[in-house]
Design a protein around this motif. Structure first.
Motif, PDB file in Angstrom:
ATOM      1  N   SER A 175      12.814 -24.307  72.120  1.00  0.00           N
ATOM      2  CA  SER A 175      11.728 -24.052  71.171  1.00  0.00           C
ATOM      3  C   SER A 175      12.074 -22.899  70.232  1.00  0.00           C
ATOM      4  O   SER A 175      11.784 -22.950  69.030  1.00  0.00           O
ATOM      5  N   ILE A 176      12.678 -21.857  70.785  1.00  0.00           N
ATOM      6  CA  ILE A 176      13.105 -20.712  69.963  1.00  0.00           C
ATOM      7  C   ILE A 176      14.078 -21.165  68.879  1.00  0.00           C
ATOM      8  O   ILE A 176      13.946 -20.801  67.708  1.00  0.00           O
ATOM      9  N   GLU A 177      15.041 -21.985  69.269  1.00  0.00           N
ATOM     10  CA  GLU A 177      16.052 -22.449  68.313  1.00  0.00           C
ATOM     11  C   GLU A 177      15.434 -23.370  67.273  1.00  0.00           C
ATOM     12  O   GLU A 177      15.734 -23.270  66.081  1.00  0.00           O
ATOM     13  N   ALA A 178      14.546 -24.266  67.709  1.00  0.00           N
ATOM     14  CA  ALA A 178      13.930 -25.216  66.784  1.00  0.00           C
ATOM     15  C   ALA A 178      13.050 -24.517  65.757  1.00  0.00           C
ATOM     16  O   ALA A 178      13.012 -24.893  64.581  1.00  0.00           O
ATOM     17  N   LEU A 179      12.358 -23.470  66.181  1.00  0.00           N
ATOM     18  CA  LEU A 179      11.434 -22.766  65.287  1.00  0.00           C
ATOM     19  C   LEU A 179      12.107 -21.647  64.488  1.00  0.00           C
ATOM     20  O   LEU A 179      11.548 -21.156  63.517  1.00  0.00           O
ATOM     21  N   GLY A 180      13.316 -21.244  64.909  1.00  0.00           N
ATOM     22  CA  GLY A 180      13.975 -20.114  64.246  1.00  0.00           C
ATOM     23  C   GLY A 180      13.305 -18.800  64.565  1.00  0.00           C
ATOM     24  O   GLY A 180      13.286 -17.871  63.746  1.00  0.00           O
ATOM     25  N   PHE A 181      12.758 -18.704  65.792  1.00  0.00           N
ATOM     26  CA  PHE A 181      12.055 -17.487  66.193  1.00  0.00           C
ATOM     27  C   PHE A 181      13.028 -16.325  66.360  1.00  0.00           C
ATOM     28  O   PHE A 181      14.132 -16.478  66.877  1.00  0.00           O
ATOM     29  N   ARG A 182      12.612 -15.140  65.896  1.00  0.00           N
ATOM     30  CA  ARG A 182      13.360 -13.906  66.124  1.00  0.00           C
ATOM     31  C   ARG A 182      12.398 -12.875  66.705  1.00  0.00           C
ATOM     32  O   ARG A 182      11.270 -12.733  66.217  1.00  0.00           O
ATOM     33  N   ARG A 183      12.870 -12.166  67.703  1.00  0.00           N
ATOM     34  CA  ARG A 183      12.022 -11.176  68.349  1.00  0.00           C
ATOM     35  C   ARG A 183      11.639 -10.067  67.377  1.00  0.00           C
ATOM     36  O   ARG A 183      12.480  -9.541  66.645  1.00  0.00           O
ATOM     37  N   ASN A 184      10.381  -9.694  67.364  1.00  0.00           N
ATOM     38  CA  ASN A 184       9.885  -8.564  66.580  1.00  0.00           C
ATOM     39  C   ASN A 184      10.005  -7.313  67.452  1.00  0.00           C
ATOM     40  O   ASN A 184       9.350  -7.210  68.484  1.00  0.00           O
ATOM     41  N   ASP A 185      10.833  -6.387  67.018  1.00  0.00           N
ATOM     42  CA  ASP A 185      11.091  -5.211  67.842  1.00  0.00           C
ATOM     43  C   ASP A 185      10.043  -4.117  67.688  1.00  0.00           C
ATOM     44  O   ASP A 185      10.161  -3.060  68.303  1.00  0.00           O
ATOM     45  N   SER A 186       9.024  -4.323  66.876  1.00  0.00           N
ATOM     46  CA  SER A 186       8.045  -3.258  66.639  1.00  0.00           C
ATOM     47  C   SER A 186       7.392  -2.774  67.927  1.00  0.00           C
ATOM     48  O   SER A 186       7.228  -1.576  68.150  1.00  0.00           O
ATOM     49  N   ALA A 187       7.007  -3.717  68.805  1.00  0.00           N
ATOM     50  CA  ALA A 187       6.353  -3.326  70.058  1.00  0.00           C
ATOM     51  C   ALA A 187       7.313  -2.537  70.940  1.00  0.00           C
ATOM     52  O   ALA A 187       6.928  -1.580  71.605  1.00  0.00           O
ATOM     53  N   ARG A 188       8.581  -2.941  70.925  1.00  0.00           N
ATOM     54  CA  ARG A 188       9.577  -2.224  71.727  1.00  0.00           C
ATOM     55  C   ARG A 188       9.761  -0.815  71.194  1.00  0.00           C
ATOM     56  O   ARG A 188       9.969   0.138  71.935  1.00  0.00           O
ATOM     57  N   VAL A 189       9.664  -0.664  69.855  1.00  0.00           N
ATOM     58  CA  VAL A 189       9.757   0.668  69.252  1.00  0.00           C
ATOM     59  C   VAL A 189       8.633   1.550  69.768  1.00  0.00           C
ATOM     60  O   VAL A 189       8.833   2.712  70.134  1.00  0.00           O
ATOM     61  N   LEU A 190       7.421   1.015  69.785  1.00  0.00           N
ATOM     62  CA  LEU A 190       6.277   1.796  70.248  1.00  0.00           C
ATOM     63  C   LEU A 190       6.444   2.199  71.702  1.00  0.00           C
ATOM     64  O   LEU A 190       6.042   3.282  72.116  1.00  0.00           O
ATOM     65  N   ARG A 191       7.035   1.311  72.521  1.00  0.00           N
ATOM     66  CA  ARG A 191       7.213   1.630  73.933  1.00  0.00           C
ATOM     67  C   ARG A 191       8.307   2.661  74.143  1.00  0.00           C
ATOM     68  O   ARG A 191       8.174   3.579  74.932  1.00  0.00           O
ATOM     69  N   LYS A 192       9.435   2.499  73.426  1.00  0.00           N
ATOM     70  CA  LYS A 192      10.607   3.333  73.689  1.00  0.00           C
ATOM     71  C   LYS A 192      10.723   4.532  72.759  1.00  0.00           C
ATOM     72  O   LYS A 192      11.450   5.477  73.036  1.00  0.00           O
ATOM     73  N   GLY A 193      10.033   4.486  71.613  1.00  0.00           N
ATOM     74  CA  GLY A 193      10.108   5.602  70.682  1.00  0.00           C
ATOM     75  C   GLY A 193      11.389   5.638  69.871  1.00  0.00           C
ATOM     76  O   GLY A 193      11.640   6.577  69.135  1.00  0.00           O
ATOM     77  N   ARG A 194      12.236   4.627  69.957  1.00  0.00           N
ATOM     78  CA  ARG A 194      13.493   4.554  69.210  1.00  0.00           C
ATOM     79  C   ARG A 194      13.612   3.193  68.540  1.00  0.00           C
ATOM     80  O   ARG A 194      13.228   2.168  69.117  1.00  0.00           O
ATOM     81  N   THR A 195      14.085   3.180  67.314  1.00  0.00           N
ATOM     82  CA  THR A 195      14.240   1.925  66.578  1.00  0.00           C
ATOM     83  C   THR A 195      15.668   1.413  66.571  1.00  0.00           C
ATOM     84  O   THR A 195      15.919   0.313  66.107  1.00  0.00           O
TER      85      THR A 195
END
Length: 348
Positions: free
Chosen positions: A53-73
């Protein structure tokens, strides 16, 4: 036969979400999150369906939430004077390679030697939560950065120091390089040496002028102020300055140029000039060794400037640096012919 199947209208500016992936794969959002983040607890068959499904839709993870959790981009910003200037190409590449080695993405832009544009660009990068900045400054007042640095944005200045704040800086020894270049012309018999440089407010330009004056003073040679011209590096301004020094009853017999752009214009002026004029330029440039005569230069290592600045930045990010530090890189004289031309016999 023509394909008459209905096509989904592409909506630019929108991207598939985890919710879209979950709906297509027939699983819950938490399952998609586990697959995307490589977490355990998902059966191989479900992993396969989610990945399809990821490949068919061309989904890419949005790292914004990970930034908020880890404090690093895992991203850093690079602000240069002019992306088109060949001097900055190796510097940019070195910063990018160092960032990549630390798993970080590089975002860069150009200030166009405009202090307002520099501030706008720097603050825009900070708003996008870059972890650190490498800056070739156009401004002479960087107090606007104090809140960002206090908030944890590591900042290193390169080629020129920061203005009105204490910050890490990686610089070329412009004073010594210019002094050595002018001393080289003096050693080959020149007494009337012109200096054409960049804007006087720019640190490197003022340091190179200081080196020029120091070499002339050490040799006991007076400096006629008509031999000194600082200003923009626009070809017409440089050409006018060079012609003013080369004409007249007591013209200069040699030129020392404050950067590569000035030197290139000087080469064009001297091409076919009726009198022999020696030339030394600060900064090497492409094809300088193939001209006739080949151009003698004071070379600086822009790649090393960028590499050291980026390494200092990551030391800051990793907590391995304390007080602001200043690094000074040496220059290298490369004699090729133009700087070794003697003055005319009637000028000695």
């Amino acid at each position: 036969m023509a394909d008459t199947a209905p096509r989904t209208k592409r909506r630019y500016g929108t991207r598939p979400t985890m919710k879209d992936v979950a709906a297509r794969a027939g699983v819950g959002l938490k399952t998609v999150s586990r697959v995307v983040n490589g977490e355990p607890g998902v059966t191989p068959d479900t992993v396969r369906r989610v990945q399809e499904s990821i490949e068919a839709l061309g989904f890419r993870r949005n790292d914004s939430a990970r930034v908020l959790r880890k404090g690093r981009t895992a991203s850093i910003g690079l602000v240069l004077e002019d992306l088109a200037d060949p001097f900055y190409g190796p510097m940019s590449r070195a910063v990018e390679e160092t960032a990549r080695a630390h798993g970080a993405l590089l975002i860069h832009g150009s200030s166009a030697e405009d202090a307002g544009r520099e501030q706008e660009l720097v603050l825009a990068l900070c708003a996008r939560r870059v972890d650190g900045l490498v800056i070739v400054p156009a401004s002479d007042d960087h107090r606007y950065l104090e809140p960002e640095i206090a908030a944890g944005v590591a900042t290193v200045f390169v080629d020129r120091p920061a203005g009105r704040i204490d910050a890490d800086a990686v610089l070329t020894d412009s004073f010594t390089g210019a002094r050595d270049g002018v001393a080289h012309l003096i050693a080959h018999g020149h007494r009337r040496i012109g200096f054409i440089g960049d804007q006087p407010r720019i640190h490197t330009a003022s340091e190179r002028l200081r080196g020029y004056r120091a070499a002339m003073d050490a040799a006991g040679l007076p400096v006629d102020e008509s031999w000194v011209a600082l200003g923009s590096t626009e070809p017409q301004r440089v050409r006018s300055a060079a012609l003013a020094m080369l004409d007249g009853p007591a013209p200069v017999t040699a030129l020392f140029c404050g950067n590569n752009r000035v030197t290139v214009t000087a080469v064009r002026v001297l091409n076919g000039w009726p009198r022999q004029v020696a030339l030394v330029g600060f900064d090497d440039f492409e094809l300088a060794d193939l001209l006739s005569p080949a151009v003698t230069v004071i070379a600086q290592d822009s790649a090393q400037l960028g590499r050291m600045a980026a390494e200092q930045l990551f030391r800051r990010l990793e907590g391995g640096a304390d007080e602001p530090a200043r690094f000074l890189l040496p220059t290298r004289l490369i004699p090729r012919g133009s700087g070794e031309l003697p003055p005319p016999a009637d000028a000695v």
